[in-house]
Write a protein that holds these residues in place. Structure first.
Motif, short mmCIF file in Angstrom:
data_model
loop_
_atom_site.label_atom_id
_atom_site.label_comp_id
_atom_site.label_asym_id
_atom_site.label_seq_id
_atom_site.Cartn_x
_atom_site.Cartn_y
_atom_site.Cartn_z
N TYR A 246 57.17 -56.27 23.53
CA TYR A 246 57.31 -57.72 23.37
C TYR A 246 56.77 -58.18 22.03
N HIS A 247 55.71 -57.54 21.54
CA HIS A 247 55.10 -57.99 20.28
C HIS A 247 56.03 -57.77 19.09
N TYR A 248 57.05 -56.88 19.23
CA TYR A 248 58.02 -56.73 18.16
C TYR A 248 58.84 -58.01 18.00
N ILE A 249 59.21 -58.62 19.14
CA ILE A 249 59.94 -59.89 19.08
C ILE A 249 59.07 -60.95 18.41
N GLU A 250 57.81 -60.99 18.78
CA GLU A 250 56.89 -61.97 18.18
C GLU A 250 56.74 -61.72 16.69
N ARG A 251 56.73 -60.46 16.29
CA ARG A 251 56.62 -60.14 14.86
C ARG A 251 57.81 -60.70 14.10
N ARG A 252 58.98 -60.62 14.71
CA ARG A 252 60.18 -61.13 14.05
C ARG A 252 60.15 -62.66 13.96
N ILE A 253 59.66 -63.32 15.01
CA ILE A 253 59.51 -64.77 14.97
C ILE A 253 58.56 -65.17 13.84
N ARG A 254 57.49 -64.41 13.68
CA ARG A 254 56.53 -64.70 12.61
C ARG A 254 57.17 -64.56 11.24
N ARG A 255 58.05 -63.58 11.07
CA ARG A 255 58.72 -63.43 9.79
C ARG A 255 59.62 -64.62 9.51
N LEU A 256 60.31 -65.11 10.54
CA LEU A 256 61.11 -66.31 10.38
C LEU A 256 60.23 -67.50 10.00
N ASN A 257 59.06 -67.61 10.65
CA ASN A 257 58.13 -68.68 10.31
C ASN A 257 57.68 -68.57 8.86
N ASP A 258 57.42 -67.34 8.40
CA ASP A 258 56.98 -67.14 7.02
C ASP A 258 58.07 -67.54 6.03
N LEU A 259 59.34 -67.42 6.45
CA LEU A 259 60.45 -67.83 5.60
C LEU A 259 60.65 -69.34 5.62
N ARG A 373 46.21 -61.37 21.58
CA ARG A 373 47.20 -60.44 22.13
C ARG A 373 48.06 -59.83 21.03
N TRP A 374 48.42 -60.65 20.04
CA TRP A 374 49.25 -60.18 18.94
C TRP A 374 48.56 -59.04 18.19
N TYR A 375 47.31 -59.25 17.82
CA TYR A 375 46.59 -58.22 17.07
C TYR A 375 46.34 -56.97 17.91
N MET A 376 46.01 -57.14 19.17
CA MET A 376 45.82 -55.98 20.03
C MET A 376 47.13 -55.20 20.21
N SER A 377 48.24 -55.91 20.37
CA SER A 377 49.54 -55.25 20.53
C SER A 377 49.95 -54.50 19.27
N GLU A 378 49.64 -55.10 18.11
CA GLU A 378 49.94 -54.43 16.85
C GLU A 378 49.17 -53.12 16.72
N ARG A 379 47.90 -53.16 17.09
CA ARG A 379 47.08 -51.93 17.02
C ARG A 379 47.58 -50.88 18.01
N ALA A 389 44.83 -59.08 27.26
CA ALA A 389 44.29 -59.80 26.09
C ALA A 389 43.22 -60.79 26.50
N VAL A 390 43.43 -61.48 27.62
CA VAL A 390 42.44 -62.45 28.09
C VAL A 390 41.13 -61.76 28.43
N LYS A 391 41.22 -60.64 29.14
CA LYS A 391 40.00 -59.92 29.52
C LYS A 391 39.24 -59.44 28.30
N ASP A 392 39.94 -58.85 27.33
CA ASP A 392 39.28 -58.35 26.13
C ASP A 392 38.69 -59.50 25.31
N TYR A 393 39.40 -60.62 25.27
CA TYR A 393 38.92 -61.77 24.51
C TYR A 393 37.63 -62.31 25.12
N ILE A 394 37.57 -62.35 26.47
CA ILE A 394 36.37 -62.84 27.15
C ILE A 394 35.20 -61.87 26.98
N ASP A 395 35.51 -60.56 27.08
CA ASP A 395 34.43 -59.55 27.02
C ASP A 395 33.92 -59.30 25.61
N ASN A 396 34.83 -59.32 24.61
CA ASN A 396 34.43 -58.82 23.29
C ASN A 396 34.48 -59.84 22.16
N VAL A 397 35.17 -60.96 22.34
CA VAL A 397 35.29 -61.93 21.25
C VAL A 397 34.44 -63.16 21.48
#
Length: 415
Positions: A246-259, A373-379, A389-397
């Motif tokens: 799913y994060h690949y689709i989000e990556r493409r949306i971000r590229r459109l936003n950057d344009l 979630r975006w950064y975790m999915s990229e990694r 993502a919610v659990k990791d954000y609560i525990d570690n961020v």
């Protein structure tokens, strides 16, 4: 040869008969005309009143008039932003019985201005970029539909801002051709004509002293082409996204936003080997996302938050079985948006303990979770899902994030 009016609406001929067809267009009395800005044209063009409507009347030979009339109707049928063709008048004679040229009649696009007129005023750089983006979107849409314009210029393009969206509209289709599909050579030739025409008109404005000093005519024409190529590549390359990506689709949306583009519509086609995604872009004005999110969901947020949440909402809607844009039997966007608030947004925000939220409002919390979630999915190179993502954000961020001070009361005047 008798006067003939071919019209798209049965009511139009009666209204159009009130106009002085026995006079050359250049000699029409002022009380028939409407003083609106227009670009330069090889033909005589006037705006006139026809009943309650304002119409654009263009004088040209019968054959090209009929051809352009049909082309504009074809563009309307396939959903291309262009002026509406209302009719063609042929068989015109002057008072001495001498033949006059035929005319093509189109509906004036309310609230619009020719691109050329926009550049005759002081323009902010942000507005200029939006104008370029809107024109690039129009050219891409025409080429995707198989239409080679042949005469794209600042005078042949209308600009309109409607409900926050920036849009460019085709005015003159006289030199156009509609094909099943355009080759790369046809597209590049059409684009090169646009570059030369646009830069030429800007040089003309510069020579007359009407162009703002910040606008470079050559650079502007080249930038239109650059934006076209980037958008064409981003929109036309067919990518199949495997399950869990799913994060690949989000990556493409971000590229459109950057344009500089937003996603007006996204369609996902499911197949055995993955999901094929198609995007439709749009260019928007400041504050558009806030208004759109508020209208769809009732959430009142900051602009950047709204943009991020709308992207997530659009992605989520495209995965729903009852999401069918243009299908009257499909769920309306407002219905799906409220379902997203109830099933996705609120449960996700509530998962974050109150004592860890600090002064962040619900929209900011959800925005931060989407970013995490975006950064975790990229990694991880796969979509890790919102729950993870919610659990990791609560525990570690959140435990390591300094709590910002609470907002000051409204009556606090301390500097």
């Amino acid at each position: 040869m008798a006067l003939q009016i071919s019209a798209t609406n049965p009511e139009h001929p009666a209204l159009l008969l009130e106009l002085p067809w026995h006079l050359p267009l250049e000699e029409w009395p002022e009380h028939h005309l409407v003083p609106l800005p227009r670009g330069i044209s090889r033909h005589v063009v006037r705006y006139a009143r026809a009943g309650d409507e304002v119409v654009a009347v263009k004088e040209l030979a019968e054959r090209p008039a009929l051809r352009e009339y049909e082309l504009l109707r074809d563009l309307d049928r396939i959903g291309i932003p262009a002026v509406d063709a209302l009719g063609v008048v042929t068989g015109r004679l002057d008072e001495g019985g001498e033949p006059l040229e035929s005319v093509l009649i189109t509906r004036h696009l309310g609230g619009s201005m020719p691109y050329r007129s926009m550049f005759e005023t002081t323009m902010r750089p942000a507005t200029m970029h939006r104008l370029m983006d809107a024109l690039a979107v129009l050219l891409v849409r025409l080429h995707l539909a198989g239409f080679a314009w042949g005469d794209c210029s600042l005078s042949n393009t209308l600009f309109r801002r409607d409900a926050g969206a920036y849009a460019a509209y085709l005015v003159d289709a006289e030199t156009g051709d509609l094909h099943a599909r355009l080759s790369s050579g046809q597209r590049e030739y059409d684009l090169d004509l646009a570059r030369v025409n646009i830069s030429g008109e800007l040089l003309d404005l510069e020579a007359s002293g009407a162009l703002h000093p910040s606008v470079d005519p050559i650079d502007f024409g080249n930038e239109i082409c650059s934006r076209y190529h980037r958008l064409w590549e981003e929109l036309t390359r067919r990518s199949v996204y495997p399950a869990g990506k799913y994060h690949y689709i989000e990556r493409r949306i971000r590229r459109l936003n950057d344009l500089g583009f937003d996603v007006a519509e996204m369609q996902i086609e499911h197949a055995d080997n993955g999901d094929t995604v198609t995007f439709v872009p749009k260019v928007v004005d400041a504050g558009h996302h806030q208004r759109q999110l508020l209208r769809l969901t009732g959430l009142d947020t900051e602009e950047n938050q709204a943009r991020r949440l709308l992207n997530d909402l659009e992605s989520w809607m495209a995965t729903q079985d009852d999401y069918a844009p243009g299908d009257p039997l499909g769920a309306r966007p407002e219905v799906l948006a409220h379902r997203w608030v109830r099933e996705v947004f609120r449960p996700t925000v509530r998962a974050v303990p109150l004592e860890l939220r600090g002064s962040m409002d619900p929209a900011e919390i959800y925005h931060q979770l989407l970013e995490h979630r975006w950064y975790m999915s990229e990694r991880a190179q796969h979509d890790i899902g919102l729950d993870t993502a919610v659990k990791d954000y609560i525990d570690n961020v959140l435990p390591t994030t300094p709590t910002p001070p609470p907002p000051r009361p409204d009556n606090d005047t301390t500097e």
